[in-house]
Design a protein around this motif. Structure first.
Motif, mmCIF file in Angstrom:
data_model
loop_
_atom_site.group_PDB
_atom_site.id
_atom_site.type_symbol
_atom_site.label_atom_id
_atom_site.label_comp_id
_atom_site.label_asym_id
_atom_site.label_seq_id
_atom_site.Cartn_x
_atom_site.Cartn_y
_atom_site.Cartn_z
ATOM 1 N N GLY A 182 -37.373 159.543 105.046
ATOM 2 C CA GLY A 182 -36.615 158.399 104.597
ATOM 3 C C GLY A 182 -37.342 157.666 103.597
ATOM 4 O O GLY A 182 -37.505 156.729 103.124
ATOM 5 N N VAL B 135 -23.413 150.732 102.108
ATOM 6 C CA VAL B 135 -23.286 150.164 103.443
ATOM 7 C C VAL B 135 -22.320 148.996 103.357
ATOM 8 O O VAL B 135 -22.410 148.167 102.445
ATOM 9 N N ASN C 291 -29.531 161.851 106.927
ATOM 10 C CA ASN C 291 -28.477 162.177 105.967
ATOM 11 C C ASN C 291 -28.058 163.632 106.164
ATOM 12 O O ASN C 291 -28.894 164.535 106.017
ATOM 13 N N HIS D 144 -23.882 156.429 98.040
ATOM 14 C CA HIS D 144 -23.531 155.866 99.341
ATOM 15 C C HIS D 144 -23.658 154.345 99.287
ATOM 16 O O HIS D 144 -24.443 153.795 98.521
ATOM 17 N N GLN E 98 -18.602 157.970 106.152
ATOM 18 C CA GLN E 98 -19.552 158.932 106.709
ATOM 19 C C GLN E 98 -19.990 158.583 108.123
ATOM 20 O O GLN E 98 -20.273 159.456 108.924
ATOM 21 N N GLU F 237 -19.240 156.882 101.249
ATOM 22 C CA GLU F 237 -19.537 157.549 99.990
ATOM 23 C C GLU F 237 -18.404 157.196 99.036
ATOM 24 O O GLU F 237 -17.231 157.318 99.391
ATOM 25 N N PHE G 95 -26.797 152.169 99.125
ATOM 26 C CA PHE G 95 -27.586 152.657 100.263
ATOM 27 C C PHE G 95 -28.220 153.982 99.896
ATOM 28 O O PHE G 95 -27.527 154.926 99.505
ATOM 29 N N ASN G 96 -29.532 154.050 100.020
ATOM 30 C CA ASN G 96 -30.272 155.292 99.794
ATOM 31 C C ASN G 96 -30.477 155.952 101.155
ATOM 32 O O ASN G 96 -31.450 155.680 101.850
ATOM 33 N N TRP G 97 -29.533 156.789 101.524
ATOM 34 C CA TRP G 97 -29.531 157.400 102.860
ATOM 35 C C TRP G 97 -30.608 158.467 102.928
ATOM 36 O O TRP G 97 -30.488 159.529 102.347
ATOM 37 N N VAL H 164 -21.130 153.306 106.737
ATOM 38 C CA VAL H 164 -21.800 153.991 105.644
ATOM 39 C C VAL H 164 -20.718 154.830 104.985
ATOM 40 O O VAL H 164 -20.063 155.650 105.641
#
Length: 104
Positions: free
Chosen positions: A104, A5, A95, A3, A39, A59, A89-91, A57
């Motif tokens: 998170g 941003v 998610n 992902h 997303q 993918e 981005f580490n969703w 956001v």
């Protein structure tokens, strides 16, 4: 797939151009032939509620794929955006892939 941003801020005094290109921008986020999946997204607002940018956001296979996708956006082509940043981005929290796991 990772992902990213997308954080885009409009140039000053481009409100009319943003409104002119808004329908095409929104349609492209939903229906396009690019291998980027949007997303989540929405307008960034100033303190008075005026639209001043965009947050997405997405993918995608790579940041380069996201940058290519953004380069074809109606806001970018319509000279609305003044700056665009793409970050991995580490969703965590929220998610959908985690089925509401709430961490998170």
């Amino acid at each position: 797939m990772p992902h990213f941003v997308v954080y885009a801020l409009d140039k000053l005094n481009r409100e009319a151009a943003r409104l002119e290109h808004r329908a095409a921008h929104r349609a492209r986020l939903r229906d396009h032939d690019h291998p980027v999946s949007v997303q989540m997204g929405g307008a960034l607002l100033d303190a008075d509620g005026r639209m001043i940018g965009s947050l997405l956001v997405v993918e995608a296979a790579s940041a380069a794929a996201v940058e290519t996708f953004v380069a074809g956006d109606p806001y970018q082509l319509g000279d609305v955006y003044g700056s665009v940043m793409v970050h991995p981005f580490n969703w965590g929290l929220g998610n959908p892939a985690d089925a509401g796991a709430g961490h998170g």
